[in-house]
Scaffold this motif. Sequence first.
Motif, PDB file in Angstrom:
ATOM      1  N   PHE A   1       0.838  -1.190   0.000  1.00 24.74           N
ATOM      2  CA  PHE A   1       0.000   0.000   0.000  1.00 24.74           C
ATOM      3  C   PHE A   1       0.879   1.249   0.000  1.00 24.74           C
ATOM      4  O   PHE A   1       1.960   1.263   0.594  1.00 24.74           O
ATOM      5  N   ARG A   2       0.394   2.290  -0.660  1.00 25.34           N
ATOM      6  CA  ARG A   2       1.124   3.559  -0.650  1.00 25.34           C
ATOM      7  C   ARG A   2       0.142   4.720  -0.718  1.00 25.34           C
ATOM      8  O   ARG A   2      -0.990   4.577  -1.185  1.00 25.34           O
ATOM      9  N   LYS A   3       0.605   5.881  -0.235  1.00 24.13           N
ATOM     10  CA  LYS A   3      -0.188   7.102  -0.336  1.00 24.13           C
ATOM     11  C   LYS A   3       0.424   8.029  -1.376  1.00 24.13           C
ATOM     12  O   LYS A   3       1.645   8.102  -1.505  1.00 24.13           O
ATOM     13  N   GLN A   4      -0.437   8.729  -2.099  1.00 29.52           N
ATOM     14  CA  GLN A   4       0.013   9.704  -3.080  1.00 29.52           C
ATOM     15  C   GLN A   4      -0.710  11.022  -2.821  1.00 29.52           C
ATOM     16  O   GLN A   4      -1.912  11.037  -2.531  1.00 29.52           O
ATOM     17  N   THR A   5       0.003  12.118  -2.910  1.00 35.38           N
ATOM     18  CA  THR A   5      -0.585  13.439  -2.696  1.00 35.38           C
ATOM     19  C   THR A   5      -0.990  14.056  -4.027  1.00 35.38           C
ATOM     20  O   THR A   5      -0.170  14.177  -4.945  1.00 35.38           O
ATOM     21  N   LEU A   6      -2.262  14.416  -4.135  1.00 34.19           N
ATOM     22  CA  LEU A   6      -2.797  15.066  -5.329  1.00 34.19           C
ATOM     23  C   LEU A   6      -3.614  16.264  -4.879  1.00 34.19           C
ATOM     24  O   LEU A   6      -4.528  16.122  -4.051  1.00 34.19           O
ATOM     25  N   SER A   7      -3.285  17.452  -5.392  1.00 34.00           N
ATOM     26  CA  SER A   7      -4.014  18.678  -5.040  1.00 34.00           C
ATOM     27  C   SER A   7      -4.116  18.850  -3.534  1.00 34.00           C
ATOM     28  O   SER A   7      -5.197  19.111  -2.983  1.00 34.00           O
ATOM     29  N   ASN A   8      -2.990  18.638  -2.852  1.00 32.93           N
ATOM     30  CA  ASN A   8      -2.885  18.838  -1.408  1.00 32.93           C
ATOM     31  C   ASN A   8      -3.737  17.874  -0.586  1.00 32.93           C
ATOM     32  O   ASN A   8      -4.058  18.146   0.571  1.00 32.93           O
ATOM     33  N   ARG A   9      -4.101  16.732  -1.186  1.00 37.32           N
ATOM     34  CA  ARG A   9      -4.836  15.716  -0.447  1.00 37.32           C
ATOM     35  C   ARG A   9      -4.194  14.363  -0.717  1.00 37.32           C
ATOM     36  O   ARG A   9      -3.729  14.105  -1.827  1.00 37.32           O
ATOM     37  N   GLU A  10      -4.173  13.504   0.298  1.00 35.60           N
ATOM     38  CA  GLU A  10      -3.519  12.205   0.166  1.00 35.60           C
ATOM     39  C   GLU A  10      -4.538  11.117  -0.164  1.00 35.60           C
ATOM     40  O   GLU A  10      -5.650  11.097   0.377  1.00 35.60           O
TER      41      GLU A  10
ATOM     42  N   LEU B   1     -16.861   8.941 -19.629  1.00 30.89           N
ATOM     43  CA  LEU B   1     -16.337   8.694 -18.288  1.00 30.89           C
ATOM     44  C   LEU B   1     -15.233   7.643 -18.417  1.00 30.89           C
ATOM     45  O   LEU B   1     -15.512   6.438 -18.393  1.00 30.89           O
ATOM     46  N   PRO B   2     -13.980   8.062 -18.573  1.00 31.05           N
ATOM     47  CA  PRO B   2     -12.913   7.102 -18.855  1.00 31.05           C
ATOM     48  C   PRO B   2     -12.701   6.061 -17.768  1.00 31.05           C
ATOM     49  O   PRO B   2     -12.347   4.923 -18.064  1.00 31.05           O
ATOM     50  N   SER B   3     -12.920   6.405 -16.512  1.00 34.93           N
ATOM     51  CA  SER B   3     -12.665   5.430 -15.450  1.00 34.93           C
ATOM     52  C   SER B   3     -13.693   4.304 -15.434  1.00 34.93           C
ATOM     53  O   SER B   3     -13.442   3.235 -14.882  1.00 34.93           O
ATOM     54  N   LEU B   4     -14.855   4.527 -16.062  1.00 31.70           N
ATOM     55  CA  LEU B   4     -15.875   3.487 -16.139  1.00 31.70           C
ATOM     56  C   LEU B   4     -15.948   2.854 -17.528  1.00 31.70           C
ATOM     57  O   LEU B   4     -16.666   1.878 -17.727  1.00 31.70           O
ATOM     58  N   GLY B   5     -15.231   3.431 -18.490  1.00 31.88           N
ATOM     59  CA  GLY B   5     -15.259   2.890 -19.835  1.00 31.88           C
ATOM     60  C   GLY B   5     -16.615   3.018 -20.495  1.00 31.88           C
ATOM     61  O   GLY B   5     -17.059   2.123 -21.222  1.00 31.88           O
TER      62      GLY B   5
ATOM     63  N   SER C   1     -13.907  11.339 -12.773  1.00 33.79           N
ATOM     64  CA  SER C   1     -13.604  10.290 -13.735  1.00 33.79           C
ATOM     65  C   SER C   1     -12.358  10.614 -14.546  1.00 33.79           C
ATOM     66  O   SER C   1     -11.550   9.731 -14.852  1.00 33.79           O
ATOM     67  N   LEU C   2     -12.183  11.893 -14.883  1.00 32.07           N
ATOM     68  CA  LEU C   2     -11.007  12.295 -15.650  1.00 32.07           C
ATOM     69  C   LEU C   2      -9.738  12.233 -14.815  1.00 32.07           C
ATOM     70  O   LEU C   2      -8.656  11.945 -15.334  1.00 32.07           O
ATOM     71  N   ALA C   3      -9.848  12.502 -13.512  1.00 34.47           N
ATOM     72  CA  ALA C   3      -8.660  12.666 -12.672  1.00 34.47           C
ATOM     73  C   ALA C   3      -8.132  11.370 -12.080  1.00 34.47           C
ATOM     74  O   ALA C   3      -6.969  11.313 -11.666  1.00 34.47           O
ATOM     75  N   LEU C   4      -8.943  10.315 -12.021  1.00 31.93           N
ATOM     76  CA  LEU C   4      -8.558   9.130 -11.258  1.00 31.93           C
ATOM     77  C   LEU C   4      -7.359   8.388 -11.840  1.00 31.93           C
ATOM     78  O   LEU C   4      -6.535   7.855 -11.103  1.00 31.93           O
ATOM     79  N   GLY C   5      -7.267   8.282 -13.157  1.00 33.97           N
ATOM     80  CA  GLY C   5      -6.178   7.528 -13.755  1.00 33.97           C
ATOM     81  C   GLY C   5      -6.285   6.036 -13.518  1.00 33.97           C
ATOM     82  O   GLY C   5      -5.276   5.321 -13.486  1.00 33.97           O
TER      83      GLY C   5
END
Length: 342
Positions: free
Chosen positions: A36-45, A224-228, A162-166
């Motif tokens: 498991f790992r945490k990633q910071t995006l837009s000042n939120r983990e 919605l790319p994350s849902l295809g 949906s666009l931001a999740l990757g």
Amino acid sequence: MTAIATFPIALQTLYAELLDQLRLAEVGDLPAGTSFRKQTLSNREYWYAQPPTTPTGRPKEIYLGPDSPKLADLIAQTKTAGVARKARRSIVRSLLSAGYFAPDALTGDLVDALAKAGLFRLRGVLIGTSAFQAYGPLLGVRLPGSAVRTADLDLAQDYGVSLALGDTIDPLLLEALQSVDPSFRAIPDTFNPALPLAYVNADQFRVDVLTTNRGAPSRGGSALPSLGTGAVALRFLDFLLRDPIEAALLHRSGALVSVPSPARYAVHKLIVAIDRKGPGAIKAAKDITQAEVLIQALTQARRQHELLEVWEEALDRGEGWRTRLQQGHARLNDQARALLPM
């Protein structure tokens, strides 16, 4: 309006236990050796999980959700605890035998398949009557049968999310639906035939996909790319999807789903009911009935403050919102109007 029947505290506690077990299973059911790992995006983990490499290669990383004490605790517990599906199934049977509402078999199987594909992990939200069905156990009340019947399934996801999740659900939406019923087919966008906006099976059971549109009504669907999949963009949906909550679908061994807060659901129904004309008048009446039920249920559960906070938020969104809310409020019965003052 007569009081809505309330279930005993013991059953409400049992439901809360099922929710906790489903949350643990969401992480605990990952393969041994997952990191498991945490990633910071837009000042939120945000937390991500990396399953171990298999003979066929390294699986893609899995998005788990924004950092919170609860999620961090569940991740820590994966080293020492596993949740038995058999135990969850026993809890679900107990709740159903006590009178809680169960979805029909097809809806339950579809939602379960979508949950396993990652729809709710990727911040998809169950809306419409299928979400309304979940509020009975959440609020500890028996919902009236006329308000919980449905012959379709409504799913939603915020467009920006949906666009931001990757990340994407696996399998994608149509394949997940066809794993339950191979007769499901896509209904394409009129303006872009390659973009599916809904799905229907041979029995005309329909699955609609919706997303947010904060500007003028759009022409055609949104991808919605994350849902295809594609989705129909609707006004006011951003209000409904803000701060969704977790719920347990009482089907088989339970499924952890995301639904709008009951307070937002009730207020949103008052907003959209006034747009239903002609054949939609039947749905408008159902919208108002569901709003009335939730207004009373939240009050009985001593959660009226949640309703009033959301109500005030909606009123503060401008004159157009206030006009809609006034018209929807006027359609409520006398008791519901008194519980939700203008």
